[in-house]
Design a protein around this motif. Structure first.
Motif, PDB file in Angstrom:
ATOM      1  N   ASP A  80       0.838  -1.208   0.000  1.00 45.34           N
ATOM      2  CA  ASP A  80       0.000   0.000   0.000  1.00 45.34           C
ATOM      3  C   ASP A  80       0.873   1.258   0.000  1.00 45.34           C
ATOM      4  O   ASP A  80       0.577   2.224  -0.697  1.00 45.34           O
ATOM      5  N   VAL A  83       2.264   2.225  -3.442  1.00 46.23           N
ATOM      6  CA  VAL A  83       1.282   2.689  -4.437  1.00 46.23           C
ATOM      7  C   VAL A  83       0.861   4.119  -4.049  1.00 46.23           C
ATOM      8  O   VAL A  83       1.074   5.053  -4.793  1.00 46.23           O
ATOM      9  N   ALA A  84       0.283   4.205  -2.883  1.00 50.46           N
ATOM     10  CA  ALA A  84      -0.111   5.563  -2.458  1.00 50.46           C
ATOM     11  C   ALA A  84      -0.045   5.616  -0.947  1.00 50.46           C
ATOM     12  O   ALA A  84      -0.831   4.946  -0.288  1.00 50.46           O
ATOM     13  N   PRO A  86      -0.838   6.271   2.566  1.00 50.54           N
ATOM     14  CA  PRO A  86      -2.092   6.724   3.167  1.00 50.54           C
ATOM     15  C   PRO A  86      -1.840   7.941   4.058  1.00 50.54           C
ATOM     16  O   PRO A  86      -0.697   8.189   4.439  1.00 50.54           O
ATOM     17  N   ARG A 171       8.463  -0.568  -6.340  1.00 51.79           N
ATOM     18  CA  ARG A 171       7.298  -0.152  -7.148  1.00 51.79           C
ATOM     19  C   ARG A 171       7.698  -0.291  -8.598  1.00 51.79           C
ATOM     20  O   ARG A 171       8.674   0.330  -9.043  1.00 51.79           O
TER      21      ARG A 171
END
Ligand code: ADP
Length: 662
Positions: A80, A83-84, A86, A171
């Motif tokens: 997570d 990817v982005a 939080p 990534r």
């Protein structure tokens, strides 16, 4: 007692063999008894070890699983983040969630690709940055592009170690930072290992150099008996899980049962030994008894004396070989028999029955003579000795008799008796021979007198032929002749009586009649030797029970010896006295001479047969006299005469109350 029968019997020789089997069995039994607990202990030990291995495996799996879960959570977070990222509150919440699920977590840090701390949760990052061990793990992780564990670090004797999981993040194949989770190994152990396992085992985590980096020992330190070690198989790190059971080796005597079995076995061995000793002693006693028995049997069989045992009812219970030989019957024909016995002679039945009644009444004649009938009908004179038979408790169980075959003794006695009789007869004949010449001389006297009286009478008748006969003169001459004839007859009669061989006969005899019986002969001898005879018998002398002729012979012998002893005595002293006396139930007659007396060396052998000091003497007289007197229950003694010479005295039991017979 050592005896010639002391040889080992076959039974004795096989004794060790007989003991071999039970002894081997007992030894085997003991061996099994000892082996069984040992084996049980061994099995228990193996079982514990296996259990420990299984438990250790299970703990290892649990630890591994816990870490794997944490890895997965990190991987998910990492995915997570690349990817982005939080927003911060969300990130915090996720971190918190992770800490909640994994209490072993000390810190989670997010680093960017340059290694700068982006965010962290839990303990603060050390000022010096990642520890050396973690940096090495990071290198390896970058090289392999996979998450790696660092070697445990930071453990001191007082604090436990930590371990890091370094997860590189990518990534689209591009390295874009990393997540570093730090775990407390101690908390890991505490939280993951169930309490019951920790109670029984001391657990430790060891690093590559076997240093303890974390430990949990709720039940105390392990004993080192049951241990197991297993690598945790963490990628990049070498951490081993070691378990050490707090249980010691099982005891050899884990329970009462084994203990009591051992006690029982010991008891068994002890009682076997005791039994063995008892049996050995019994066997030894038995062997000794058997030897004794053999010895006794041999002894009893070698005896010439017959032995017979009877019970209280008179039943024969035992006979020895000699007894069988005496009665000529085998043992089987005697043992178990009750009277009448097969060896009882019909003529003595009365005696036997009388004695048997005594046996039943419990009284016995300790010694008696009787006669047995042999199986061939011959009679055996026996001498029997009886004694009570007493058992070991002192109770009388019967009678024991020893039986002597006295056939030979009886024969010898009979021979002796006959011999003696012959001897007496020949002694009488010898005496007769000695006196026959004197007799002839003495008979000459009355015969010559008779002859002259009758010649005178004839002359008287011839002279008065047709004339006057003087009847007075004639009568006197004939009277004298008759007297002389009577005297001659008396001499001859007494000699005849004396010499006649006859059985001894007992009758009541007065001493005077005995003296009168031989008076003529004594007178005859006395006159020839110019000896004066004096007979001094008290009128109240009691009679005796005796054989008259024997007593006459005794008196004749004693007077003859006395007269002969006075041959050298001065004529005026030649007096022979026959003196009677009585007292204390005895009648005694002394023949007293004034002869030469008896020298001590002669006195010693006085009564021995054929001992004589005379040239023509036979030496039988005194021996026969003594036999004859003792035969009547009397005694014959001699003593020196104080006036010179010898006194021979014989004493006989007086017969009271009976009338004196002529
Ligand atoms: P015998 O007259 O044939 O010798 P006896 O047996 O009558 O046999 O006597 C044995 C011996 O005892 C005689 O030889 C004699 O020496 C001795 N004796 C016996 N009676 C007398 C006695 N009255 N005085 C001395 N000696 C005697």
């Amino acid at each position: 007692m050592k005896n010639p029968f002391a040889q080992p019997s076959p039974e004795q020789r096989s004794r060790p063999l007989r003991w071999l089997v039970p002894v081997l069995l007992v030894l085997l039994f003991l061996a099994v008894l000892i082996w069984l607990p040992w084996q049980a202990r061994q099995m228990e030990s193996n079982e514990r070890q296996e259990q420990l291995i299984a438990d250790t495996l299970w703990v290892e799996q649990t630890l591994r699983f816990e870490l794997a879960r944490s890895e997965e959570a990190l991987a998910a977070l990492g995915a997570d983040l690349v990817v982005a990222p939080p927003p911060t509150p969300v990130l915090r919440a996720r971190f918190a969630q992770m800490f909640k699920n994994g209490p072993e977590l000390v810190r989670v840090a997010w680093l960017d690709e340059a290694g700068k701390l982006m965010a962290s949760h839990g303990a603060d990052m050390p000022a010096a940055g990642l520890p050396e061990a973690t940096r090495q793990a990071a290198e390896m992780a970058h090289a392999t592009r996979r998450g790696r564990y660092s070697e445990p670090y930071g453990a001191t004797p007082s604090t436990h170690g930590l371990i890091d999981f370094y997860l590189p993040l990518y990534r689209q194949g591009q390295y874009s930072g990393s997540l570093v989770a730090t775990y407390s190994l101690e908390v890991l152990l505490n939280e993951t290992v169930p309490w019951w396992f920790a109670q029984d085992n001391a657990l430790s985590l060891l690093d590559r150099d076997d240093h303890v980096v974390a430990q949990r020992a709720a039940g105390g330190p392990g004993r080192g008996v049951y241990t197991h070690r297993r690598d945790l198989d963490l990628p990049g790190a070498l951490v081993a899980l070691s378990t050490d059971s707090v249980k010691g080796a099982p005891k050899l005597l884990p329970n009462l049962l084994v203990g009591s079995v051992i006690v029982l076995a010991l008891g068994l061995v002890l009682s076997l030994v005791a039994l063995w000793r008892h049996i050995s002693r019994t066997l030894a006693a038995e062997a000794a008894l058997r030897q004794q028995m053999a010895f006794r049997t041999a002894m009893e069989n070698s005896l010439l004396t017959g032995l017979r045992a009877r019970d209280l009812e008179g039943r024969v219970t035992y006979v020895n070989r000699a007894f069988c030989q005496i009665v000529g019957l085998p043992e089987e024909a005697l043992v178990g028999k009750k009277p009448p016995m097969p060896y009882w002679a019909p003529e003595a039945m009365g005696d036997y029955e009388e004695r048997f009644r005594g046996v039943l009444a419990g009284t016995i004649t300790p010694q008696f003579e009787t006669v047995y009938q042999r199986s061939d009908g011959a009679r055996v004179p026996v001498l029997v000795f009886e004694a009570p038979l007493v058992d070991v408790y002192g109770k009388q169980t019967g009678w024991m008799s020893s039986v002597l075959d006295i056939t030979d003794r009886k024969r010898v006695e009979e021979l002796n008796r006959q011999q003696e009789e012959k001897l007496q007869a020949s002694a009488r004949l010898a005496t007769m021979g000695e006196i026959s010449s004197m007799l002839a001389h003495e008979l000459n006297q009355p015969l010559a007198a008779i002859s002259s009286y009758t010649a005178g009478a004839l002359n008287m008748l011839e002279r008065a032929d047709g004339g006057e006969v003087q009847p007075g003169l004639l009568k006197r001459a004939l009277e004298q002749a008759r007297q002389q004839a009577q005297r001659a007859g008396q001499i001859i009669r007494s000699v005849h009586e004396f010499v006649k061989k006859r059985e001894p006969l007992r009758e009541t005899v007065s001493i005077r009649s005995v003296v009168d019986g031989v008076r003529a002969l004594i007178d005859l001898q006395a006159r020839q030797a110019a000896v004066v005879l004096r007979v001094e018998l008290p009128p109240d002398l009691p009679p005796v029970l005796a054989d008259r002729i024997l007593l006459e012979q005794v008196l004749l012998n004693l007077t003859r010896n006395a007269i002969e002893a006075m041959q050298d005595t001065p004529p005026e002293d030649r007096v022979l006295r026959i003196q009677g006396a009585h007292g204390r139930g005895q009648v005694s007659v002394s023949v007293i001479d004034r002869g030469h007396g008896i020298a001590p060396e002669v006195a010693e052998r006085l009564f021995s047969p054929f001992h004589s000091t005379k040239a023509e003497g036979m030496g039988m007289g005194l021996s026969i006299c003594r036999t004859a007197i003792e035969f009547h229950g009397g005694t014959l003694t001699h003593a020196p005469n104080p006036a010179g010479g010898t006194i021979f005295t014989f004493s006989l039991p007086a017969q009271a109350a009976a009338p004196a017979l002529g």
